[in-house]
Design a protein around this motif. Structure first.
Motif, PDB file in Angstrom:
ATOM      1  N   ALA A  16       0.871  -0.907  -0.312  1.00 37.49           N
ATOM      2  CA  ALA A  16      -0.122   0.095   0.070  1.00 37.49           C
ATOM      3  C   ALA A  16       0.838   1.149   0.393  1.00 37.49           C
ATOM      4  O   ALA A  16       2.146   1.549   0.624  1.00 37.49           O
ATOM      5  CB  ALA A  16      -1.160  -0.452   1.111  1.00 37.49           C
ATOM      6  N   ASP A  17       0.362   1.985  -0.329  1.00 39.68           N
ATOM      7  CA  ASP A  17       0.933   3.367  -1.027  1.00 39.68           C
ATOM      8  C   ASP A  17       1.408   3.794   1.114  1.00 39.68           C
ATOM      9  O   ASP A  17       2.518   4.553   1.084  1.00 39.68           O
ATOM     10  CB  ASP A  17       0.117   4.581  -1.476  1.00 39.68           C
ATOM     11  CG  ASP A  17       0.193   4.269  -2.759  1.00 39.68           C
ATOM     12  OD1 ASP A  17       0.865   3.305  -2.816  1.00 39.68           O
ATOM     13  OD2 ASP A  17      -0.761   5.009  -3.342  1.00 39.68           O
ATOM     14  N   ASP A  18       1.166   4.027   1.995  1.00 40.58           N
ATOM     15  CA  ASP A  18       1.046   4.154   3.257  1.00 40.58           C
ATOM     16  C   ASP A  18       2.729   3.149   3.158  1.00 40.58           C
ATOM     17  O   ASP A  18       3.450   3.526   4.152  1.00 40.58           O
ATOM     18  CB  ASP A  18       0.462   4.273   4.129  1.00 40.58           C
ATOM     19  CG  ASP A  18      -0.284   2.871   4.514  1.00 40.58           C
ATOM     20  OD1 ASP A  18      -0.309   2.085   3.412  1.00 40.58           O
ATOM     21  OD2 ASP A  18      -1.086   2.622   5.331  1.00 40.58           O
ATOM     22  N   LYS A  21       4.962   4.633   1.999  1.00 36.70           N
ATOM     23  CA  LYS A  21       6.071   6.238   2.211  1.00 36.70           C
ATOM     24  C   LYS A  21       6.718   5.540   3.176  1.00 36.70           C
ATOM     25  O   LYS A  21       7.724   5.649   3.911  1.00 36.70           O
ATOM     26  CB  LYS A  21       5.270   6.836   3.017  1.00 36.70           C
ATOM     27  CG  LYS A  21       5.204   7.599   3.235  1.00 36.70           C
ATOM     28  CD  LYS A  21       4.143   8.566   3.700  1.00 36.70           C
ATOM     29  CE  LYS A  21       4.250  10.016   3.918  1.00 36.70           C
ATOM     30  NZ  LYS A  21       3.150  11.439   4.652  1.00 36.70           N
ATOM     31  N   VAL A  22       6.288   4.451   4.671  1.00 40.13           N
ATOM     32  CA  VAL A  22       7.249   4.307   5.843  1.00 40.13           C
ATOM     33  C   VAL A  22       8.606   3.865   5.380  1.00 40.13           C
ATOM     34  O   VAL A  22       9.334   4.597   5.693  1.00 40.13           O
ATOM     35  CB  VAL A  22       6.414   3.713   6.361  1.00 40.13           C
ATOM     36  CG1 VAL A  22       6.775   2.938   7.524  1.00 40.13           C
ATOM     37  CG2 VAL A  22       5.086   4.173   7.219  1.00 40.13           C
ATOM     38  N   LEU A  23       8.437   3.144   4.154  1.00 42.25           N
ATOM     39  CA  LEU A  23       9.471   2.113   4.616  1.00 42.25           C
ATOM     40  C   LEU A  23      10.544   3.100   3.331  1.00 42.25           C
ATOM     41  O   LEU A  23      11.746   2.866   4.080  1.00 42.25           O
ATOM     42  CB  LEU A  23       9.549   1.348   3.268  1.00 42.25           C
ATOM     43  CG  LEU A  23       8.496   0.120   3.375  1.00 42.25           C
ATOM     44  CD1 LEU A  23       8.005  -1.247   2.545  1.00 42.25           C
ATOM     45  CD2 LEU A  23       9.496  -1.284   4.735  1.00 42.25           C
ATOM     46  N   GLU A  24       9.936   4.264   2.942  1.00 41.80           N
ATOM     47  CA  GLU A  24      11.418   4.873   1.708  1.00 41.80           C
ATOM     48  C   GLU A  24      11.650   5.263   2.504  1.00 41.80           C
ATOM     49  O   GLU A  24      12.495   6.652   2.799  1.00 41.80           O
ATOM     50  CB  GLU A  24      10.572   5.536   0.556  1.00 41.80           C
ATOM     51  CG  GLU A  24       9.556   5.338  -0.931  1.00 41.80           C
ATOM     52  CD  GLU A  24      11.515   4.340  -1.215  1.00 41.80           C
ATOM     53  OE1 GLU A  24      11.931   5.592  -1.213  1.00 41.80           O
ATOM     54  OE2 GLU A  24      11.535   3.658  -2.197  1.00 41.80           O
ATOM     55  N   LEU A  41      11.746  -2.763  13.884  1.00 37.15           N
ATOM     56  CA  LEU A  41      10.661  -1.681  14.481  1.00 37.15           C
ATOM     57  C   LEU A  41       9.426  -1.326  13.262  1.00 37.15           C
ATOM     58  O   LEU A  41       7.918  -0.651  12.981  1.00 37.15           O
ATOM     59  CB  LEU A  41      11.320  -0.459  15.184  1.00 37.15           C
ATOM     60  CG  LEU A  41      11.586  -1.040  15.940  1.00 37.15           C
ATOM     61  CD1 LEU A  41      12.620   0.178  16.757  1.00 37.15           C
ATOM     62  CD2 LEU A  41      10.566  -1.077  17.700  1.00 37.15           C
ATOM     63  N   ILE A  42      10.774  -1.204  12.186  1.00 36.38           N
ATOM     64  CA  ILE A  42       9.649  -0.498  11.108  1.00 36.38           C
ATOM     65  C   ILE A  42       8.767  -2.002  10.389  1.00 36.38           C
ATOM     66  O   ILE A  42       8.074  -1.005   9.467  1.00 36.38           O
ATOM     67  CB  ILE A  42      10.889  -0.699   9.538  1.00 36.38           C
ATOM     68  CG1 ILE A  42      11.757   0.823   9.917  1.00 36.38           C
ATOM     69  CG2 ILE A  42       9.862  -0.761   8.654  1.00 36.38           C
ATOM     70  CD1 ILE A  42      13.586   0.659   9.128  1.00 36.38           C
ATOM     71  N   ALA A  43       8.641  -2.929   9.959  1.00 36.56           N
ATOM     72  CA  ALA A  43       7.750  -4.236  10.085  1.00 36.56           C
ATOM     73  C   ALA A  43       6.733  -4.002  11.262  1.00 36.56           C
ATOM     74  O   ALA A  43       5.479  -4.042  10.331  1.00 36.56           O
ATOM     75  CB  ALA A  43       8.969  -5.094  10.336  1.00 36.56           C
ATOM     76  N   ALA A  44       6.998  -4.173  12.557  1.00 37.31           N
ATOM     77  CA  ALA A  44       5.469  -3.160  13.208  1.00 37.31           C
ATOM     78  C   ALA A  44       5.692  -1.960  12.630  1.00 37.31           C
ATOM     79  O   ALA A  44       3.503  -1.978  12.344  1.00 37.31           O
ATOM     80  CB  ALA A  44       6.430  -3.060  14.735  1.00 37.31           C
ATOM     81  N   GLU A  45       5.504  -1.126  12.102  1.00 40.42           N
ATOM     82  CA  GLU A  45       4.877  -0.071  11.819  1.00 40.42           C
ATOM     83  C   GLU A  45       4.535   0.047  10.533  1.00 40.42           C
ATOM     84  O   GLU A  45       2.868   0.645  10.347  1.00 40.42           O
ATOM     85  CB  GLU A  45       5.903   1.247  11.817  1.00 40.42           C
ATOM     86  CG  GLU A  45       5.575   2.833  11.523  1.00 40.42           C
ATOM     87  CD  GLU A  45       6.941   3.796  10.951  1.00 40.42           C
ATOM     88  OE1 GLU A  45       6.144   4.944  10.906  1.00 40.42           O
ATOM     89  OE2 GLU A  45       7.963   3.516  11.805  1.00 40.42           O
ATOM     90  N   CYS A  46       5.165  -0.987   9.617  1.00 43.34           N
ATOM     91  CA  CYS A  46       4.181  -1.228   8.224  1.00 43.34           C
ATOM     92  C   CYS A  46       3.022  -1.987   8.396  1.00 43.34           C
ATOM     93  O   CYS A  46       2.240  -2.160   7.281  1.00 43.34           O
ATOM     94  CB  CYS A  46       5.301  -1.380   7.790  1.00 43.34           C
ATOM     95  SG  CYS A  46       6.506  -0.071   6.817  1.00 43.34           S
TER      96      CYS A  46
END
Length: 79
Positions: A16-18, A21-24, A41-46
């Motif tokens: 998804a776009d969101d 955005k978080v990954l980028e 932490l990134i995985a959890a956020e996404c």
């Protein structure tokens, strides 16, 4: 969808776009090579698994290195 999102779709990752955005943002502002804790932490956020997130970073790094005129794999040497 962003250019990197289109590239990731080619590798079977439909995000998804969101999520993109978080990954980028993490790729450009935090680290191109996140450690295990940061990756978690990134995985959890996404809302992705750690494996999916690590795969995204591997593919995104290869894409970035190609754009920079570097070998696609870290540590590669080409004469």
């Amino acid at each position: 969808m962003s250019a990197s999102g289109n590239a990731m779709a080619m590798f079977g990752m439909h995000l998804a776009d969101d999520q993109i955005k978080v990954l980028e943002e993490n790729f450009t502002k935090v680290s191109k090579h996140p450690d295990e804790t940061t990756l978690m932490l990134i995985a959890a956020e996404c809302g992705l698994s750690e494996e999916e997130t690590a795969k995204w970073f591997r593919m995104r790094n290869a894409q970035w290195r190609k754009a920079e005129g570097l070998p696609a794999e870290l540590g590669s040497v080409k004469d």
